[in-house]
Motif scaffolding. Structure first.
Motif, PDB file in Angstrom:
ATOM      1  N   THR A 175      16.527 -11.532  29.107  1.00 21.73           N
ATOM      2  CA  THR A 175      15.509 -11.103  29.991  1.00 21.73           C
ATOM      3  C   THR A 175      14.505 -11.439  30.497  1.00 21.73           C
ATOM      4  N   ASP A 176      14.447 -12.630  29.978  1.00 25.40           N
ATOM      5  CA  ASP A 176      13.750 -14.017  31.379  1.00 25.40           C
ATOM      6  C   ASP A 176      14.362 -13.540  32.264  1.00 25.40           C
ATOM      7  N   MET A 177      15.330 -14.310  32.606  1.00 29.32           N
ATOM      8  CA  MET A 177      15.958 -13.931  33.902  1.00 29.32           C
ATOM      9  C   MET A 177      15.874 -12.863  34.060  1.00 29.32           C
ATOM     10  N   CYS A 178      16.362 -11.732  33.924  1.00 27.62           N
ATOM     11  CA  CYS A 178      16.028 -10.444  34.467  1.00 27.62           C
ATOM     12  C   CYS A 178      14.349  -9.956  34.585  1.00 27.62           C
ATOM     13  N   ALA A 179      13.972 -10.898  33.985  1.00 26.36           N
ATOM     14  CA  ALA A 179      12.034 -10.053  33.989  1.00 26.36           C
ATOM     15  C   ALA A 179      12.386 -11.124  35.036  1.00 26.36           C
ATOM     16  N   CYS A 180      11.635 -12.430  35.527  1.00 27.40           N
ATOM     17  CA  CYS A 180      11.856 -12.885  36.463  1.00 27.40           C
ATOM     18  C   CYS A 180      12.262 -12.745  37.852  1.00 27.40           C
ATOM     19  N   THR A 181      13.422 -12.388  38.422  1.00 29.54           N
ATOM     20  CA  THR A 181      13.571 -11.273  39.224  1.00 29.54           C
ATOM     21  C   THR A 181      13.703 -10.682  39.651  1.00 29.54           C
ATOM     22  N   ILE A 182      12.983  -9.595  38.567  1.00 29.76           N
ATOM     23  CA  ILE A 182      12.078  -8.389  39.339  1.00 29.76           C
ATOM     24  C   ILE A 182      10.598  -8.400  40.003  1.00 29.76           C
ATOM     25  N   SER A 183      10.086  -9.460  38.909  1.00 33.26           N
ATOM     26  CA  SER A 183       8.960  -9.739  39.095  1.00 33.26           C
ATOM     27  C   SER A 183       8.579 -10.571  40.955  1.00 33.26           C
ATOM     28  N   GLU A 184       9.883 -11.027  41.065  1.00 33.98           N
ATOM     29  CA  GLU A 184      10.099 -11.551  42.352  1.00 33.98           C
ATOM     30  C   GLU A 184      10.533 -10.725  43.245  1.00 33.98           C
ATOM     31  N   LEU A 185      11.439  -9.829  43.179  1.00 35.16           N
ATOM     32  CA  LEU A 185      11.282  -8.808  44.025  1.00 35.16           C
ATOM     33  C   LEU A 185      10.617  -7.836  44.283  1.00 35.16           C
ATOM     34  N   GLU A 186       9.621  -7.951  43.348  1.00 31.49           N
ATOM     35  CA  GLU A 186       8.480  -6.509  43.429  1.00 31.49           C
ATOM     36  C   GLU A 186       7.569  -7.345  44.371  1.00 31.49           C
ATOM     37  N   LYS A 187       7.001  -8.741  44.242  1.00 26.64           N
ATOM     38  CA  LYS A 187       6.685 -10.053  45.188  1.00 26.64           C
ATOM     39  C   LYS A 187       7.095  -9.789  46.313  1.00 26.64           C
ATOM     40  N   LYS A 188       8.320  -9.931  46.573  1.00 25.47           N
ATOM     41  CA  LYS A 188       8.750 -10.370  47.965  1.00 25.47           C
ATOM     42  C   LYS A 188       9.165  -8.648  49.205  1.00 25.47           C
ATOM     43  N   TYR A 189       9.469  -7.517  48.169  1.00 21.89           N
ATOM     44  CA  TYR A 189      10.081  -6.563  49.066  1.00 21.89           C
ATOM     45  C   TYR A 189       9.691  -5.127  48.258  1.00 21.89           C
ATOM     46  N   SER A 190       8.614  -4.140  49.491  1.00 24.54           N
ATOM     47  CA  SER A 190       8.154  -3.326  49.392  1.00 24.54           C
ATOM     48  C   SER A 190       9.806  -2.320  48.536  1.00 24.54           C
ATOM     49  N   PRO A 191       9.219  -1.322  48.001  1.00 26.55           N
ATOM     50  CA  PRO A 191       9.956  -0.013  47.412  1.00 26.55           C
ATOM     51  C   PRO A 191      11.200   0.151  48.457  1.00 26.55           C
ATOM     52  N   GLU A 192      10.982  -0.098  49.643  1.00 29.93           N
ATOM     53  CA  GLU A 192      12.079   0.777  50.815  1.00 29.93           C
ATOM     54  C   GLU A 192      12.937  -0.603  50.940  1.00 29.93           C
ATOM     55  N   GLU A 193      11.797  -1.337  51.117  1.00 29.00           N
ATOM     56  CA  GLU A 193      12.601  -2.447  51.818  1.00 29.00           C
ATOM     57  C   GLU A 193      13.676  -3.051  50.611  1.00 29.00           C
ATOM     58  N   PHE A 194      13.525  -2.950  48.776  1.00 31.41           N
ATOM     59  CA  PHE A 194      14.700  -2.663  48.278  1.00 31.41           C
ATOM     60  C   PHE A 194      15.284  -1.673  48.232  1.00 31.41           C
ATOM     61  N   VAL A 195      15.406  -0.560  48.658  1.00 30.71           N
ATOM     62  CA  VAL A 195      16.581   0.149  48.768  1.00 30.71           C
ATOM     63  C   VAL A 195      17.209  -0.027  49.468  1.00 30.71           C
ATOM     64  N   GLU A 196      16.852  -1.280  51.487  1.00 30.88           N
ATOM     65  CA  GLU A 196      17.679  -0.752  52.138  1.00 30.88           C
ATOM     66  C   GLU A 196      18.461  -2.470  51.817  1.00 30.88           C
ATOM     67  N   MET A 197      17.974  -3.315  51.471  1.00 33.90           N
ATOM     68  CA  MET A 197      18.314  -5.006  50.305  1.00 33.90           C
ATOM     69  C   MET A 197      19.552  -4.508  49.605  1.00 33.90           C
ATOM     70  N   ALA A 198      19.488  -3.580  48.346  1.00 35.64           N
ATOM     71  CA  ALA A 198      20.675  -3.330  48.139  1.00 35.64           C
ATOM     72  C   ALA A 198      21.884  -2.871  48.325  1.00 35.64           C
ATOM     73  N   ASN A 199      21.227  -1.695  49.249  1.00 34.37           N
ATOM     74  CA  ASN A 199      22.339  -0.949  49.310  1.00 34.37           C
ATOM     75  C   ASN A 199      23.347  -1.616  51.047  1.00 34.37           C
ATOM     76  N   ASN A 200      22.892  -2.563  51.513  1.00 28.02           N
ATOM     77  CA  ASN A 200      23.606  -3.586  51.691  1.00 28.02           C
ATOM     78  C   ASN A 200      24.489  -4.657  50.944  1.00 28.02           C
ATOM     79  N   LEU A 201      23.783  -5.347  50.005  1.00 28.30           N
ATOM     80  CA  LEU A 201      24.491  -5.863  49.286  1.00 28.30           C
ATOM     81  C   LEU A 201      25.614  -4.715  48.738  1.00 28.30           C
ATOM     82  N   GLY A 206      27.729  -3.390  50.828  1.00 30.20           N
ATOM     83  CA  GLY A 206      29.049  -3.984  52.395  1.00 30.20           C
ATOM     84  C   GLY A 206      28.824  -5.095  52.084  1.00 30.20           C
ATOM     85  N   GLY A 207      28.555  -6.524  51.236  1.00 31.46           N
ATOM     86  CA  GLY A 207      29.053  -7.520  50.976  1.00 31.46           C
ATOM     87  C   GLY A 207      27.856  -7.862  51.740  1.00 31.46           C
ATOM     88  N   GLU A 208      27.134  -8.356  52.513  1.00 31.82           N
ATOM     89  CA  GLU A 208      25.488  -9.283  52.602  1.00 31.82           C
ATOM     90  C   GLU A 208      25.254  -9.327  51.494  1.00 31.82           C
TER      91      GLU A 208
END
Length: 122
Positions: free
Chosen positions: A70-96, A98-100
């Motif tokens: 739970t701590d790991m997942c809470a940390c990662t979503i918090s860090e993602l929110e700091k770094k990626y806008s919602p649009e960037e989050f979708v784009e980045m996850a879609n790239n994942l 494809g293996g990137e």
């Protein structure tokens, strides 16, 4: 070697949670973010965060204890929110899909795992 495999397992759980979250929330980039007291962070919609947390904790629990997962997942979503806008989050996850895997994602997972390990005394 065992620690490296452990970290790879946690990273895999994290990446799978990202992919599943965006599969279930393709319109994330079109949704309005929640209000926040932290204007510099992007705040993802509650349903996206819940899906992410549920998926991430379920996956991470196979390699981390319940509270550490739970701590790991809470940390990662918090860090993602700091770094990626919602649009960037979708784009980045879609790239994942494809293996990137961007270095920034690996860094987020590593940073959060280090925090969790320190907290739990591992």
């Amino acid at each position: 070697m065992k620690i490296f495999q452990h970290k790879l397992s946690v990273l895999s759980a994290f990446l799978l949670a990202l992919i599943i979250t965006t599969d279930e929330g393709k319109t994330l980039g079109q949704q309005k973010p929640n209000s926040s007291t932290q204007p510099s962070a992007n705040i993802y919609p509650d349903d996206v965060v819940k899906t992410y947390m549920d998926t991430c904790v379920a996956q991470a629990s196979s390699v981390l204890s319940g509270s550490s997962a739970t701590d790991m997942c809470a940390c990662t979503i918090s860090e993602l929110e700091k770094k990626y806008s919602p649009e960037e989050f979708v784009e980045m996850a879609n790239n994942l899909q494809g293996g990137e895997v961007p270095d920034s994602i690996t860094q987020i997972a590593t940073t959060c795992l280090t925090r969790v390990e320190k907290k739990s005394g591992q």
